[in-house]
Design an enzyme around this catalytic site. Structure first.
Site, PDB file in Angstrom:
ATOM      1  N   ASN A 184      66.020 -34.396  25.494  1.00 24.11           N
ATOM      2  CA  ASN A 184      64.609 -34.065  25.291  1.00 24.11           C
ATOM      3  C   ASN A 184      64.031 -35.176  24.408  1.00 24.11           C
ATOM      4  O   ASN A 184      64.209 -35.169  23.192  1.00 24.11           O
ATOM      5  CB  ASN A 184      64.515 -32.693  24.618  1.00 24.11           C
ATOM      6  CG  ASN A 184      63.083 -32.246  24.414  1.00 24.11           C
ATOM      7  OD1 ASN A 184      62.139 -33.012  24.660  1.00 24.11           O
ATOM      8  ND2 ASN A 184      62.913 -31.011  23.965  1.00 24.11           N
TER       9      ASN A 184
ATOM     10  N   ARG B 229      64.194 -33.370  30.029  1.00 22.48           N
ATOM     11  CA  ARG B 229      62.964 -32.589  29.975  1.00 22.48           C
ATOM     12  C   ARG B 229      61.807 -33.556  30.197  1.00 22.48           C
ATOM     13  O   ARG B 229      61.677 -34.552  29.485  1.00 22.48           O
ATOM     14  CB  ARG B 229      62.826 -31.928  28.614  1.00 22.48           C
ATOM     15  CG  ARG B 229      61.514 -31.215  28.498  1.00 22.48           C
ATOM     16  CD  ARG B 229      61.311 -30.608  27.128  1.00 22.48           C
ATOM     17  NE  ARG B 229      60.045 -29.918  27.086  1.00 22.48           N
ATOM     18  CZ  ARG B 229      59.229 -29.898  26.045  1.00 22.48           C
ATOM     19  NH1 ARG B 229      59.568 -30.546  24.940  1.00 22.48           N
ATOM     20  NH2 ARG B 229      58.099 -29.256  26.101  1.00 22.48           N
TER      21      ARG B 229
ATOM     22  N   HIS C 248      55.609 -25.227  29.022  1.00 22.56           N
ATOM     23  CA  HIS C 248      56.699 -24.319  28.632  1.00 22.56           C
ATOM     24  C   HIS C 248      57.316 -23.632  29.854  1.00 22.56           C
ATOM     25  O   HIS C 248      57.910 -22.555  29.749  1.00 22.56           O
ATOM     26  CB  HIS C 248      56.213 -23.185  27.692  1.00 22.56           C
ATOM     27  CG  HIS C 248      55.781 -23.619  26.338  1.00 22.56           C
ATOM     28  ND1 HIS C 248      54.741 -23.001  25.664  1.00 22.56           N
ATOM     29  CD2 HIS C 248      56.232 -24.577  25.507  1.00 22.56           C
ATOM     30  CE1 HIS C 248      54.578 -23.576  24.484  1.00 22.56           C
ATOM     31  NE2 HIS C 248      55.470 -24.536  24.364  1.00 22.56           N
TER      32      HIS C 248
ATOM     33  N   LEU D  20      56.033 -17.640  21.951  1.00 21.47           N
ATOM     34  CA  LEU D  20      55.302 -17.846  20.700  1.00 21.47           C
ATOM     35  C   LEU D  20      56.152 -18.694  19.757  1.00 21.47           C
ATOM     36  O   LEU D  20      56.985 -18.183  19.010  1.00 21.47           O
ATOM     37  CB  LEU D  20      54.980 -16.493  20.042  1.00 21.47           C
ATOM     38  CG  LEU D  20      54.319 -15.433  20.950  1.00 21.47           C
ATOM     39  CD1 LEU D  20      54.131 -14.130  20.181  1.00 21.47           C
ATOM     40  CD2 LEU D  20      52.995 -15.943  21.501  1.00 21.47           C
TER      41      LEU D  20
ATOM     42  N   ARG E 211      47.203 -25.867  17.085  1.00 18.59           N
ATOM     43  CA  ARG E 211      46.197 -26.007  18.147  1.00 18.59           C
ATOM     44  C   ARG E 211      45.276 -24.799  18.179  1.00 18.59           C
ATOM     45  O   ARG E 211      45.723 -23.667  17.983  1.00 18.59           O
ATOM     46  CB  ARG E 211      46.870 -26.145  19.515  1.00 18.59           C
ATOM     47  CG  ARG E 211      47.725 -27.369  19.669  1.00 18.59           C
ATOM     48  CD  ARG E 211      48.143 -27.540  21.136  1.00 18.59           C
ATOM     49  NE  ARG E 211      49.174 -28.540  21.268  1.00 18.59           N
ATOM     50  CZ  ARG E 211      50.428 -28.277  21.658  1.00 18.59           C
ATOM     51  NH1 ARG E 211      50.797 -27.055  21.994  1.00 18.59           N
ATOM     52  NH2 ARG E 211      51.305 -29.249  21.739  1.00 18.59           N
TER      53      ARG E 211
ATOM     54  N   VAL F 286      58.488 -17.567  16.811  1.00 18.92           N
ATOM     55  CA  VAL F 286      57.726 -16.424  16.296  1.00 18.92           C
ATOM     56  C   VAL F 286      58.082 -15.169  17.090  1.00 18.92           C
ATOM     57  O   VAL F 286      58.373 -14.108  16.518  1.00 18.92           O
ATOM     58  CB  VAL F 286      56.208 -16.698  16.375  1.00 18.92           C
ATOM     59  CG1 VAL F 286      55.411 -15.476  15.932  1.00 18.92           C
ATOM     60  CG2 VAL F 286      55.830 -17.927  15.540  1.00 18.92           C
TER      61      VAL F 286
ATOM     62  N   GLU G 178      65.902 -23.245  26.592  1.00 18.43           N
ATOM     63  CA  GLU G 178      65.393 -24.256  27.515  1.00 18.43           C
ATOM     64  C   GLU G 178      66.470 -25.258  27.912  1.00 18.43           C
ATOM     65  O   GLU G 178      66.514 -25.718  29.047  1.00 18.43           O
ATOM     66  CB  GLU G 178      64.180 -24.960  26.897  1.00 18.43           C
ATOM     67  CG  GLU G 178      62.995 -24.002  26.785  1.00 18.43           C
ATOM     68  CD  GLU G 178      61.859 -24.534  25.928  1.00 18.43           C
ATOM     69  OE1 GLU G 178      60.985 -25.187  26.484  1.00 18.43           O
ATOM     70  OE2 GLU G 178      61.864 -24.290  24.707  1.00 18.43           O
TER      71      GLU G 178
HETATM   72  P1  AMP Z   1      59.617 -22.920  17.876  1.00 18.62           P
HETATM   73  O1  AMP Z   1      58.458 -23.829  18.187  1.00 18.62           O
HETATM   74  O2  AMP Z   1      59.955 -22.000  19.004  1.00 18.62           O
HETATM   75  O3  AMP Z   1      60.806 -23.627  17.298  1.00 18.62           O
HETATM   76  O4  AMP Z   1      59.101 -21.947  16.708  1.00 18.62           O
HETATM   77  C1  AMP Z   1      58.848 -22.445  15.421  1.00 18.62           C
HETATM   78  C2  AMP Z   1      58.061 -21.419  14.642  1.00 18.62           C
HETATM   79  O5  AMP Z   1      58.743 -20.165  14.634  1.00 18.62           O
HETATM   80  C3  AMP Z   1      57.891 -21.769  13.167  1.00 18.62           C
HETATM   81  O6  AMP Z   1      56.774 -22.600  12.971  1.00 18.62           O
HETATM   82  C4  AMP Z   1      57.679 -20.418  12.531  1.00 18.62           C
HETATM   83  O7  AMP Z   1      56.293 -20.116  12.529  1.00 18.62           O
HETATM   84  C5  AMP Z   1      58.342 -19.436  13.480  1.00 18.62           C
HETATM   85  N1  AMP Z   1      59.521 -18.772  12.894  1.00 18.62           N
HETATM   86  C6  AMP Z   1      60.790 -19.221  12.869  1.00 18.62           C
HETATM   87  N2  AMP Z   1      61.574 -18.318  12.245  1.00 18.62           N
HETATM   88  C7  AMP Z   1      60.784 -17.278  11.884  1.00 18.62           C
HETATM   89  C8  AMP Z   1      60.991 -16.040  11.206  1.00 18.62           C
HETATM   90  N3  AMP Z   1      62.207 -15.669  10.775  1.00 18.62           N
HETATM   91  N4  AMP Z   1      59.929 -15.231  11.018  1.00 18.62           N
HETATM   92  C9  AMP Z   1      58.715 -15.587  11.452  1.00 18.62           C
HETATM   93  N5  AMP Z   1      58.450 -16.739  12.090  1.00 18.62           N
HETATM   94  C10 AMP Z   1      59.462 -17.574  12.320  1.00 18.62           C
END
Ligand code: AMP
Length: 403
Positions: free
Chosen positions: A12, A96, A185, A214, A246, A336, A389
């Site tokens: 990636n 990717r 995505h 999310l 964003r 999230v 992914e």
């Molecule tokens: P990703 O882009 O899928 O890696 O998600 C990253 C985002 O997941 C971070 O910016 C956080 O906002 C959220 N995140 C990761 N761990 C947690 C958690 N334990 N509780 C709430 N939000 C989380």
């Protein structure tokens, strides 16, 4: 094409980073994972973790001037674990690629012609496709004999019907500039919608699923019988949900207004909407953990940011219930979606009339496994389904070179 080799390297490539995983496709096991970051800066960093019994996490810092040097360093680290890129066990490298336009609706073995087409899409994906192309070129130079497979973020969404994919703008202008909704995505939406069907004990063709990816970037999709029929991101990843940085949906006239009234340049507006908006623009934080901490302390700005995030999410859930007609499951995924129980709870709160609810106890469980969080007997299953992914890219790559 046939092969008896069973390993796939997934790459990636970002503008200044390369993430990689080496997988054994007999069981999908990771053999090694790693990341090279700050490529081209004074101090770059490579973190390599072999997942074989004997291996230990290793870190290198120092200048790594370009992607070619990064991949060479990755190859050295893998070789040190007996997992070198020259191994006959390596079946293919899966890349990717963010934007495949309309042409690429499936994983594709990279040829010069394919690369040229990915290059032609740079104007619609200026931030991502150039880095992906560099990654492919570098890997090809390293192993010219090996199949390099491009797996496109947009591919899963190419099944969207025209009425969902087209913007209501002048058709000639749209066609001349390839302006339409592509969605992103897609690898995650494909994987999660399929895993959700599996969790329900059904074939993907039998279920309608709303997937809520999310993460720092965020998107929703409506998947009917395994095919995407709508998704929230558009020409670029800017459209749709409120994200970490964003804005998601806004009145396009905001951009004219910023240019005419605030005197901002197009690049400044692009930067504002992509990097300084969303949660970070609303409250100064884009990490949901920090936002929830502030909300719990009574911070009003964080509360409003959270409420705006949830309001948009609810609107998309409602819209996709309408698009699908019958919904069997809503699946939360990514950073999230997988971890933030308060987001999941708030997103379906008040949607009982749509058959949606979460069980507080099930929602509070922390686990890396796919799981249901809706009350027993609920009309619509609400699920947490961790995305993967890399595994999906590896599977698609491997099936292409072994079929
Ligand atoms: P990703 O882009 O899928 O890696 O998600 C990253 C985002 O997941 C971070 O910016 C956080 O906002 C959220 N995140 C990761 N761990 C947690 C958690 N334990 N509780 C709430 N939000 C989380």
């Amino acid at each position: 094409m046939t092969t008896s080799a069973t390993r796939v390297l997934v790459l990636n490539s970002g503008s200044s980073s390369v993430k990689y995983q080496l997988l054994d496709m007999r069981d999908g096991a990771r053999l090694a994972v790693g990341l090279v970051e700050r490529i081209g800066e004074a101090v770059s960093r490579l973190v390599h973790t072999p997942l074989t019994d004997s291996g230990e996490r290793r870190e290198r810092t120092g200048p790594i001037p370009d992607h070619a040097a990064a991949l060479k360093a990755v190859a050295e680290e893998l070789a040190a674990d007996g997992l070198g890129l020259d191994s006959p066990e390596l079946a293919a490298i899966g890349h990717r690629v963010v934007h495949g336009g309309l042409r690429f609706s499936a994983p594709t073995v990279v040829t010069d012609e394919v690369l040229a087409e990915v290059e032609r899409l740079v104007p619609v994906a200026p931030l991502h496709n150039p880095a992906n192309i560099t990654g492919i070129r570098t890997a090809r130079a390293l192993r010219p004999d090996l199949p390099q497979v491009a797996v496109f973020d947009t591919a899963f969404h190419t099944t969207m019907p025209e009425h969902a994919a087209r913007y209501a703008i002048d058709t000639e202008v749209a066609d001349a500039h390839r302006i339409r909704r592509y969605g992103f995505h897609g690898t995650s939406h494909a994987y999660v919608s399929r895993e959700t069907a599996r969790l329900l004990g059904k074939d993907p063709s039998e279920v309608n699923v709303i997937v809520l990816h999310l993460g720092n970037g965020a998107s929703a999709s409506a998947v009917a019988g395994g095919r995407c029929v709508d998704t929230s991101m558009g020409l670029t990843p800017l459209e749709g949900l409120v994200m970490g940085t964003r804005s998601g949906d806004i009145d396009p006239a905001v951009t004219f207004h910023l240019k005419r009234v605030a005197g901002m340049s197009v690049d400044e507006i692009d930067d504002l909407l992509n990097k300084k908006s969303g949660l970070i623009g609303l409250c100064g934080d884009n990490d949901m953990r920090e936002i929830r901490r502030r909300v719990d302390e009574g911070d009003e700005r964080a509360r409003l940011a959270f409420d705006i995030y949830i309001h948009r999410l609810k609107k998309y859930i409602g819209a996709y219930c309408a698009v699908l007609g019958r919904v069997d499951a809503v699946a939360f995924t990514a950073g999230v979606g997988e971890n933030a129980a308060p987001v999941r709870e708030a997103a379906v709160e008040g949607l009982e009339s749509l058959g949606l609810a979460v069980d507080a106890e099930l929602n509070a469980v922390r686990s890396g496994e796919p799981r249901l969080i809706s009350p027993e007997g609920a009309r619509v299953a609400v699920a947490v389904v961790p995305t993967d992914e890399e595994l999906e890219i590896a599977r698609q790559t491997y099936s292409l070179v072994t079929d």
